[in-house]
Scaffold this motif. Structure first.
Motif, short mmCIF file in Angstrom:
data_model
loop_
_atom_site.label_atom_id
_atom_site.label_comp_id
_atom_site.label_asym_id
_atom_site.label_seq_id
_atom_site.Cartn_x
_atom_site.Cartn_y
_atom_site.Cartn_z
N SER A 40 9.67 -11.97 31.80
CA SER A 40 10.11 -13.21 32.61
C SER A 40 9.60 -13.17 33.99
N LEU A 41 9.51 -11.96 34.67
CA LEU A 41 8.84 -11.69 35.98
C LEU A 41 7.53 -11.78 35.87
N ARG A 42 6.73 -11.17 34.97
CA ARG A 42 5.34 -11.41 34.78
C ARG A 42 4.91 -12.87 34.67
N ASN A 43 5.53 -13.78 33.70
CA ASN A 43 5.12 -15.00 33.47
C ASN A 43 5.50 -15.79 35.02
N SER A 44 6.63 -15.67 35.62
CA SER A 44 6.98 -16.53 36.85
C SER A 44 5.82 -15.98 37.86
N PHE A 45 5.45 -14.63 38.01
CA PHE A 45 4.39 -14.22 38.70
C PHE A 45 2.96 -15.02 38.56
N ARG A 46 2.50 -14.92 37.35
CA ARG A 46 1.29 -15.61 36.84
C ARG A 46 1.14 -16.92 37.05
N ASN A 47 2.25 -17.75 37.03
CA ASN A 47 2.02 -19.00 37.14
C ASN A 47 2.30 -19.31 38.52
N GLY A 48 2.77 -18.46 39.36
CA GLY A 48 2.65 -18.76 40.70
C GLY A 48 4.01 -19.27 41.39
N SER A 49 5.01 -19.33 40.26
CA SER A 49 6.43 -19.89 40.80
C SER A 49 7.22 -18.76 41.33
N GLU A 50 6.85 -17.55 41.20
CA GLU A 50 7.89 -16.53 41.87
C GLU A 50 6.83 -15.37 42.33
N LYS A 51 7.26 -14.95 43.64
CA LYS A 51 6.75 -13.62 44.23
C LYS A 51 7.77 -12.45 44.21
N PHE A 52 7.55 -11.36 44.49
CA PHE A 52 8.21 -10.36 44.74
C PHE A 52 7.94 -9.48 45.80
N ILE A 53 8.72 -8.60 46.45
CA ILE A 53 8.31 -7.61 47.35
C ILE A 53 8.72 -6.29 47.08
N LEU A 54 8.33 -5.13 47.30
CA LEU A 54 8.62 -3.77 47.12
C LEU A 54 8.73 -3.02 48.38
N CYS A 55 9.76 -1.96 48.35
CA CYS A 55 9.97 -1.15 49.48
C CYS A 55 9.47 0.18 49.06
N TYR A 56 8.43 0.82 49.49
CA TYR A 56 8.10 2.16 49.34
C TYR A 56 8.61 2.98 50.40
N ILE A 57 9.09 4.19 50.21
CA ILE A 57 9.62 5.26 51.17
C ILE A 57 8.93 6.41 50.75
N ASP A 58 7.98 6.93 51.57
CA ASP A 58 7.29 8.26 51.23
C ASP A 58 6.65 8.15 49.68
N GLY A 59 6.03 7.05 49.58
CA GLY A 59 5.21 6.60 48.55
C GLY A 59 5.89 6.39 47.16
N ASN A 60 7.32 6.33 47.44
CA ASN A 60 8.22 6.19 46.27
C ASN A 60 8.76 4.79 46.12
N PRO A 61 8.76 3.77 45.34
CA PRO A 61 9.07 2.59 45.21
C PRO A 61 10.89 2.65 45.26
N LEU A 62 11.66 2.07 45.97
CA LEU A 62 12.99 2.20 46.11
C LEU A 62 13.60 0.89 46.10
#
Length: 157
Positions: A40-62
């Motif tokens: 679901s996320l992959r498809n919306s990302f690929r078709n440009g309808s949705e983006k996402f952000i990630l927060c990394y602390i000390d190299g770990n996605p949190l």
């Protein structure tokens, strides 16, 4: 470090969402995030309808969150910080990053929908300037009715 997510990080964002929303599995109406497939996320990302952000602390996605824009409004959802990473200001940091991103894009209104019953989430958003503008009954992706509030924040220009 907070950054826009790439296609190669979709699985990471999905895993963080699953971990964060697991606590809502046993609500009267479980969160649809629990059953949302990674595609679901992959498809919306690929078709440009949705983006996402990630927060990394000390190299770990949190932390992660998803968003899309419609006209002059940025809509965000699935703010995800797993229980083991909470209490560090990750959600507020991601929302602050998102506000800066919106301003850079010329967008001055952010909006989200929150379950009415999740008062701690409503209070989190209120603590950083969001206001409840509507109350609605919606049908979630799993076809269950859910009482939600619409929350908005206007950004200074």
């Amino acid at each position: 470090m907070i950054k826009l997510g790439s296609e190669g990080e979709i699985v990471i964002a999905h895993k963080l969402m699953q971990e964060a929303f697991e606590e809502y599995r046993f609500l009267e109406v479980p969160s649809s995030a629990i059953n949302e497939p990674v595609d679901s996320l992959r498809n919306s990302f690929r078709n440009g309808s949705e983006k996402f952000i990630l927060c990394y602390i000390d190299g770990n996605p949190l932390g992660s969150l998803r968003f899309k824009t419609k006209g002059q409004t940025l809509y965000f959802s699935r703010v995800s910080v797993p229980p083991y990473a909470r209490g560090r200001g990750i959600a507020k940091s991601m929302l602050s990053w998102l506000e800066d991103y919106a301003k850079q894009e010329g967008i001055h209104k952010l909006q989200c929908k929150v379950r009415s019953s999740l008062t701690h989430n409503v209070l989190l958003y209120q603590s950083i300037g969001y206001t409840v503008t509507e109350e609605e009954m919606v049908t979630n992706p799993d076809k269950f009715p859910v009482s939600i509030v619409v929350m908005k924040k206007l950004l200074e220009q």
